[in-house]
Scaffold this motif. Sequence first.
Motif, PDB file in Angstrom:
ATOM      1  N   ARG A 100       0.604  -1.272  -0.106  1.00  0.00           N
ATOM      2  CA  ARG A 100      -0.121   0.023  -0.034  1.00  0.00           C
ATOM      3  C   ARG A 100       1.011   1.382   0.000  1.00  0.00           C
ATOM      4  N   ARG A 101       0.390   2.386  -0.094  1.00  0.00           N
ATOM      5  CA  ARG A 101       0.910   3.614  -0.192  1.00  0.00           C
ATOM      6  C   ARG A 101       1.608   4.027   1.240  1.00  0.00           C
ATOM      7  N   LYS A 102       2.665   4.565   1.289  1.00  0.00           N
ATOM      8  CA  LYS A 102       3.607   4.950   2.616  1.00  0.00           C
ATOM      9  C   LYS A 102       3.902   3.827   3.457  1.00  0.00           C
ATOM     10  N   ARG A 103       4.142   2.754   2.577  1.00  0.00           N
ATOM     11  CA  ARG A 103       4.853   1.524   3.115  1.00  0.00           C
ATOM     12  C   ARG A 103       6.241   1.395   2.122  1.00  0.00           C
ATOM     13  N   THR A 104       7.241   0.533   2.704  1.00  0.00           N
ATOM     14  CA  THR A 104       8.265   0.256   1.969  1.00  0.00           C
ATOM     15  C   THR A 104       8.266  -1.359   1.786  1.00  0.00           C
ATOM     16  N   LYS A 105       8.423  -1.892   0.592  1.00  0.00           N
ATOM     17  CA  LYS A 105       8.512  -3.445   0.030  1.00  0.00           C
ATOM     18  C   LYS A 105       9.937  -3.397   0.062  1.00  0.00           C
ATOM     19  N   THR A 106      10.630  -4.486   0.696  1.00  0.00           N
ATOM     20  CA  THR A 106      11.937  -4.774   0.684  1.00  0.00           C
ATOM     21  C   THR A 106      11.971  -6.262   0.202  1.00  0.00           C
ATOM     22  N   ASP A 107      12.633  -6.420  -1.223  1.00  0.00           N
ATOM     23  CA  ASP A 107      12.852  -7.782  -1.792  1.00  0.00           C
ATOM     24  C   ASP A 107      14.176  -8.044  -1.693  1.00  0.00           C
ATOM     25  N   THR A 108      14.498  -9.473  -1.781  1.00  0.00           N
ATOM     26  CA  THR A 108      15.792  -9.637  -1.729  1.00  0.00           C
ATOM     27  C   THR A 108      15.783 -11.390  -2.406  1.00  0.00           C
ATOM     28  N   VAL A 109      16.952 -12.015  -2.806  1.00  0.00           N
ATOM     29  CA  VAL A 109      17.009 -13.311  -3.423  1.00  0.00           C
ATOM     30  C   VAL A 109      17.966 -14.069  -2.525  1.00  0.00           C
ATOM     31  N   VAL A 110      17.673 -15.216  -1.897  1.00  0.00           N
ATOM     32  CA  VAL A 110      18.379 -16.014  -1.140  1.00  0.00           C
ATOM     33  C   VAL A 110      18.714 -17.316  -1.824  1.00  0.00           C
ATOM     34  N   LYS A 111      19.905 -17.756  -2.030  1.00  0.00           N
ATOM     35  CA  LYS A 111      20.074 -19.253  -2.637  1.00  0.00           C
ATOM     36  C   LYS A 111      20.720 -19.732  -1.396  1.00  0.00           C
ATOM     37  N   VAL A 112      19.562 -21.265  -1.030  1.00  0.00           N
ATOM     38  CA  VAL A 112      19.911 -22.023  -0.016  1.00  0.00           C
ATOM     39  C   VAL A 112      20.345 -23.255  -0.524  1.00  0.00           C
ATOM     40  N   VAL A 113      20.542 -24.263   0.312  1.00  0.00           N
ATOM     41  CA  VAL A 113      20.761 -25.676  -0.036  1.00  0.00           C
ATOM     42  C   VAL A 113      20.252 -26.472   1.295  1.00  0.00           C
ATOM     43  N   THR A 114      19.435 -27.380   1.188  1.00  0.00           N
ATOM     44  CA  THR A 114      18.827 -27.944   2.174  1.00  0.00           C
ATOM     45  C   THR A 114      19.611 -29.108   2.766  1.00  0.00           C
ATOM     46  N   LYS A 115      19.212 -29.790   3.981  1.00  0.00           N
ATOM     47  CA  LYS A 115      19.962 -30.746   4.513  1.00  0.00           C
ATOM     48  C   LYS A 115      20.168 -32.075   3.481  1.00  0.00           C
ATOM     49  N   ASP A 116      19.354 -32.376   2.623  1.00  0.00           N
ATOM     50  CA  ASP A 116      19.295 -33.507   1.507  1.00  0.00           C
ATOM     51  C   ASP A 116      19.913 -32.847   0.340  1.00  0.00           C
ATOM     52  N   GLY A 117      20.670 -31.703   0.301  1.00  0.00           N
ATOM     53  CA  GLY A 117      21.083 -31.420  -0.969  1.00  0.00           C
ATOM     54  C   GLY A 117      20.472 -30.746  -1.951  1.00  0.00           C
ATOM     55  N   TRP A 118      18.894 -30.229  -1.646  1.00  0.00           N
ATOM     56  CA  TRP A 118      18.478 -29.500  -2.594  1.00  0.00           C
ATOM     57  C   TRP A 118      18.797 -28.102  -2.849  1.00  0.00           C
ATOM     58  N   THR A 119      19.126 -27.466  -4.022  1.00  0.00           N
ATOM     59  CA  THR A 119      19.371 -26.165  -4.075  1.00  0.00           C
ATOM     60  C   THR A 119      18.472 -25.256  -4.640  1.00  0.00           C
ATOM     61  N   MET A 120      17.976 -24.187  -3.821  1.00  0.00           N
ATOM     62  CA  MET A 120      16.737 -23.375  -4.115  1.00  0.00           C
ATOM     63  C   MET A 120      16.973 -21.968  -4.072  1.00  0.00           C
ATOM     64  N   ALA A 121      16.217 -21.228  -4.967  1.00  0.00           N
ATOM     65  CA  ALA A 121      16.332 -19.935  -4.985  1.00  0.00           C
ATOM     66  C   ALA A 121      15.033 -19.278  -4.293  1.00  0.00           C
ATOM     67  N   ILE A 122      15.008 -18.641  -3.188  1.00  0.00           N
ATOM     68  CA  ILE A 122      13.971 -18.207  -2.192  1.00  0.00           C
ATOM     69  C   ILE A 122      14.066 -16.423  -2.326  1.00  0.00           C
ATOM     70  N   LYS A 123      12.822 -16.134  -2.656  1.00  0.00           N
ATOM     71  CA  LYS A 123      12.456 -14.591  -2.863  1.00  0.00           C
ATOM     72  C   LYS A 123      11.579 -14.165  -1.720  1.00  0.00           C
ATOM     73  N   PRO A 124      12.062 -13.787  -0.723  1.00  0.00           N
ATOM     74  CA  PRO A 124      11.146 -13.266   0.264  1.00  0.00           C
ATOM     75  C   PRO A 124      10.798 -11.716   0.045  1.00  0.00           C
ATOM     76  N   MET A 125       9.836 -11.226   0.694  1.00  0.00           N
ATOM     77  CA  MET A 125       9.142  -9.768   0.741  1.00  0.00           C
ATOM     78  C   MET A 125       8.884  -9.539   2.159  1.00  0.00           C
TER      79      MET A 125
END
Length: 272
Positions: A100-125
């Motif tokens: 909404r207006r008067k709010r700040t949206k902060t995005d980023t991209v995180v590359k992670v590796v799970t315990k069993d070897g899966w590589t994923m790109a996570i995009k939080p907001m």
Amino acid sequence: MAQKARVTTKKVKDRWRAKEWYKVYAPDMFSRMQLGETPADSPGAVMGRITEATVQDLTGDFSKMHIKLKFKVYDIRGLDAHTTFVGHDLTSDYIRRLTRRKRTKTDTVVKVVTKDGWTMAIKPMAVSEQRIQASQETAVRRIMDEEIRKAAAESTIGEFVRKLIMGELSRAVSDASRKIVPIKRIEVRKSEVLAIGRMPVPGEETPINAPEPKEEEPAEPESSAEEKPVEGETNGAPAVKGKEAPAEAEDEASKPGEGADEASESEGEGKR
């Protein structure tokens, strides 16, 4: 000449009738639920197809209807096509409601590796309650990066997907970010599988189901006016207003023969 004038029509092969319907199933983390059917003329044509389904379709949780899951066919057994999780996404209208207006949206991209070897790109907001400075955005990005990497390193692919779609990861990141700036909401708006690790063994992962609704405790029935005890009531007997009669008098009144015998004895003594 008439025979030569005839033109032989070529039979057209119906390619649609030659196709077969393959049933598409979700991974073990979603109890191998049927996602739908897809037509193909050969098993090789089904390999690699991607299908989508919402969390509401798989778990019945109405509050998760804005989360779309993506599955890719990787194995075919007969007419059954089995899939694996390749990512998720949030609907665009849900994201617009958060920003909404008067709010700040902060995005980023995180590359992670799970315990069993899966590589994923996570995009939080992250959406703040008010406008924030650039230095505060940098601090929020750093916290999101640390918390998401930590959660992925401690989880298998099934456990990590559960944290993504059930909100556990968002709550953990939100609690850590509130130390820097007031945060309105944190959502993982998108995820993508970059490399597949060890495939889970059937029965190894706990199926992701909707949380069970909490049972409301039944209200205690209100006692009626007749059941309410009156002040002074003892042993179920009603209280008597005014002076209470002594217990001895009640005992004597309950014996009708004793009072008559005493009166006759006193009359006999007076005649003597």
